[in-house]
Scaffold this motif. Sequence first.
Motif, PDB file in Angstrom:
ATOM      1  N   ALA A  66       7.445   0.052  50.635  1.00  0.00           N
ATOM      2  CA  ALA A  66       6.592  -0.771  50.918  1.00  0.00           C
ATOM      3  C   ALA A  66       5.809  -0.849  50.000  1.00  0.00           C
ATOM      4  O   ALA A  66       5.051  -1.747  49.444  1.00  0.00           O
ATOM      5  CB  ALA A  66       5.432   0.436  51.865  1.00  0.00           C
ATOM      6  N   LYS A  67       5.857  -0.025  48.655  1.00  0.00           N
ATOM      7  CA  LYS A  67       5.248  -0.053  47.543  1.00  0.00           C
ATOM      8  C   LYS A  67       5.601  -1.356  47.061  1.00  0.00           C
ATOM      9  O   LYS A  67       4.715  -2.494  45.997  1.00  0.00           O
ATOM     10  CB  LYS A  67       5.644   1.916  46.420  1.00  0.00           C
ATOM     11  CG  LYS A  67       4.609   1.005  45.447  1.00  0.00           C
ATOM     12  CD  LYS A  67       5.322   1.903  43.906  1.00  0.00           C
ATOM     13  CE  LYS A  67       6.316   1.658  43.490  1.00  0.00           C
ATOM     14  NZ  LYS A  67       7.312   1.603  42.044  1.00  0.00           N
ATOM     15  N   VAL A  68       7.109  -1.446  46.504  1.00  0.00           N
ATOM     16  CA  VAL A  68       7.883  -2.520  45.776  1.00  0.00           C
ATOM     17  C   VAL A  68       7.524  -4.025  46.266  1.00  0.00           C
ATOM     18  O   VAL A  68       6.886  -4.897  46.068  1.00  0.00           O
ATOM     19  CB  VAL A  68       9.563  -2.655  46.027  1.00  0.00           C
ATOM     20  CG1 VAL A  68       9.913  -4.084  45.103  1.00  0.00           C
ATOM     21  CG2 VAL A  68       9.616  -1.019  45.946  1.00  0.00           C
ATOM     22  N   ARG A  69       7.177  -3.733  48.062  1.00  0.00           N
ATOM     23  CA  ARG A  69       6.384  -5.299  48.486  1.00  0.00           C
ATOM     24  C   ARG A  69       5.193  -5.633  48.722  1.00  0.00           C
ATOM     25  O   ARG A  69       4.925  -6.376  48.330  1.00  0.00           O
ATOM     26  CB  ARG A  69       6.536  -5.315  49.896  1.00  0.00           C
ATOM     27  CG  ARG A  69       8.222  -5.206  50.724  1.00  0.00           C
ATOM     28  CD  ARG A  69       9.364  -6.387  50.635  1.00  0.00           C
ATOM     29  NE  ARG A  69      10.586  -6.144  50.782  1.00  0.00           N
ATOM     30  CZ  ARG A  69      10.744  -5.961  52.174  1.00  0.00           C
ATOM     31  NH1 ARG A  69       9.855  -6.949  52.828  1.00  0.00           N
ATOM     32  NH2 ARG A  69      12.368  -6.412  52.571  1.00  0.00           N
ATOM     33  N   LEU A  70       4.303  -4.433  48.080  1.00  0.00           N
ATOM     34  CA  LEU A  70       3.614  -5.002  47.878  1.00  0.00           C
ATOM     35  C   LEU A  70       2.809  -4.958  46.313  1.00  0.00           C
ATOM     36  O   LEU A  70       2.046  -6.141  46.250  1.00  0.00           O
ATOM     37  CB  LEU A  70       2.609  -3.497  47.828  1.00  0.00           C
ATOM     38  CG  LEU A  70       1.692  -2.741  49.509  1.00  0.00           C
ATOM     39  CD1 LEU A  70       1.579  -1.466  50.073  1.00  0.00           C
ATOM     40  CD2 LEU A  70       1.470  -3.952  50.587  1.00  0.00           C
ATOM     41  N   GLN A  71       3.753  -4.927  45.726  1.00  0.00           N
ATOM     42  CA  GLN A  71       3.521  -5.357  44.522  1.00  0.00           C
ATOM     43  C   GLN A  71       4.132  -6.667  44.006  1.00  0.00           C
ATOM     44  O   GLN A  71       3.268  -7.532  42.915  1.00  0.00           O
ATOM     45  CB  GLN A  71       4.394  -4.418  43.238  1.00  0.00           C
ATOM     46  CG  GLN A  71       3.709  -2.997  43.255  1.00  0.00           C
ATOM     47  CD  GLN A  71       4.679  -2.412  41.860  1.00  0.00           C
ATOM     48  OE1 GLN A  71       6.031  -2.612  41.618  1.00  0.00           O
ATOM     49  NE2 GLN A  71       4.052  -1.313  41.147  1.00  0.00           N
ATOM     50  N   ILE A  72       4.871  -7.079  44.919  1.00  0.00           N
ATOM     51  CA  ILE A  72       5.479  -8.168  44.843  1.00  0.00           C
ATOM     52  C   ILE A  72       4.530  -9.183  44.612  1.00  0.00           C
ATOM     53  O   ILE A  72       4.556 -10.089  44.704  1.00  0.00           O
ATOM     54  CB  ILE A  72       7.267  -8.542  45.061  1.00  0.00           C
ATOM     55  CG1 ILE A  72       8.086  -8.005  44.638  1.00  0.00           C
ATOM     56  CG2 ILE A  72       7.363 -10.043  45.204  1.00  0.00           C
ATOM     57  CD1 ILE A  72       9.936  -7.587  45.357  1.00  0.00           C
ATOM     58  N   GLN A  73       4.079  -8.466  46.339  1.00  0.00           N
ATOM     59  CA  GLN A  73       3.617 -10.148  46.813  1.00  0.00           C
ATOM     60  C   GLN A  73       1.989 -10.419  45.916  1.00  0.00           C
ATOM     61  O   GLN A  73       1.239 -11.063  45.628  1.00  0.00           O
ATOM     62  CB  GLN A  73       2.106  -8.660  48.499  1.00  0.00           C
ATOM     63  CG  GLN A  73       1.284 -10.098  49.409  1.00  0.00           C
ATOM     64  CD  GLN A  73       1.117  -9.317  50.184  1.00  0.00           C
ATOM     65  OE1 GLN A  73       1.573  -9.628  51.065  1.00  0.00           O
ATOM     66  NE2 GLN A  73       0.260  -8.538  50.343  1.00  0.00           N
ATOM     67  N   GLY A  74       1.245  -8.637  45.313  1.00  0.00           N
ATOM     68  CA  GLY A  74       0.235  -8.857  44.260  1.00  0.00           C
ATOM     69  C   GLY A  74       0.817  -9.626  43.313  1.00  0.00           C
ATOM     70  O   GLY A  74       0.153 -10.023  42.700  1.00  0.00           O
ATOM     71  N   GLU A  75       1.678  -9.734  42.500  1.00  0.00           N
ATOM     72  CA  GLU A  75       1.916 -10.391  41.750  1.00  0.00           C
ATOM     73  C   GLU A  75       2.094 -11.927  41.924  1.00  0.00           C
ATOM     74  O   GLU A  75       2.043 -12.977  41.073  1.00  0.00           O
ATOM     75  CB  GLU A  75       3.789 -10.194  40.654  1.00  0.00           C
ATOM     76  CG  GLU A  75       3.337  -8.837  40.011  1.00  0.00           C
ATOM     77  CD  GLU A  75       5.148  -7.913  39.957  1.00  0.00           C
ATOM     78  OE1 GLU A  75       5.850  -8.691  40.509  1.00  0.00           O
ATOM     79  OE2 GLU A  75       5.096  -7.083  39.534  1.00  0.00           O
ATOM     80  N   ALA A  76       2.934 -12.077  43.644  1.00  0.00           N
ATOM     81  CA  ALA A  76       2.862 -13.909  43.839  1.00  0.00           C
ATOM     82  C   ALA A  76       1.237 -14.632  43.968  1.00  0.00           C
ATOM     83  O   ALA A  76       1.128 -16.066  43.014  1.00  0.00           O
ATOM     84  CB  ALA A  76       3.053 -13.711  44.596  1.00  0.00           C
TER      85      ALA A  76
END
Length: 298
Positions: free
Chosen positions: A37-47
């Motif tokens: 979940a942390k990885v998905r949130l980080q990628i969403q934030g970087e997008a």
Amino acid sequence: MVGMKPTERVPTAPVKFFGAGTAGCIADLVTFPLDTAKVRLQIQGEAKPADGTVVKYRGVFGTITTMVRTEGPLSLYSGLVAGLQRQMSFASVRIGLYDSMKQFYTRGSENAGIISRLMAGCTTGAMAVAFAQPTDVVKVRFQAQARLADSVKRYNGTIDAYRTIARDEGVKGLWKGCVPNITRNAIVNCAELVTYDIIKELILKYDIMTDNLPCHFTAAFGAGFCTTIVASPVDVVKTSSAINCTIIMLTKEGPTAFYKGFMPSFLRLGSWNIVMFVSYEQIKRALTRAQQSWETPI
């Protein structure tokens, strides 16, 4: 680690090495959905989605719920094989070699000061990343890819992922992000291991608890909390991708800007530390007793 009674046999370096890797795997099995979940949130934030774009993931538990609903429960464990490979190589080095490195810096003395402990933590943390970075790259790649019905799988398996990355990006692609990860993990490893070491030592020194599960749980909880305090600013700056962001955030938003998402981070790091350290202590004790019984003549 501290806390062995005089009558107890001190765990050997191989026992610590294997025990740390195994304990890391157990902790990953329990907390892997939180990491995904942390990885998905980080990628969403970087997008950085444009205005009007619907945000897919909201919060740790919201992300987990969304993933289960849209991709199935197994999506939470995407990349688990690479994650376990990572822990068997990563945790074995950074945690399993910590005591050996501590003795190296103290030249064999059992009375290690704070500086020796910090140096040992930094050293094993950096060594672990340099050694195990390919497993981390593959793990994150699997965690990042959405398993939708119409999506094409980028990798057919863990081994295929290593092979594909090496072929398409070169061998150096497997060590992508190694330098910033060395910096982060050297700092985080110090906070995690040194804090656990000191808290456990104080608990035993003042006879607050015996060297057993409640003591290990308490020390691990404290280590998880301190690790989150240290890791949060590092992760925020790392995500921002620029050192000058540190100055901008500090002047415009204040110190609290470095602790955005503190509770989700503590939930992940705290639970991982508790499971890992409690497991590690029990595994070390069990393996040492088994080793002792094998060597005892019948």
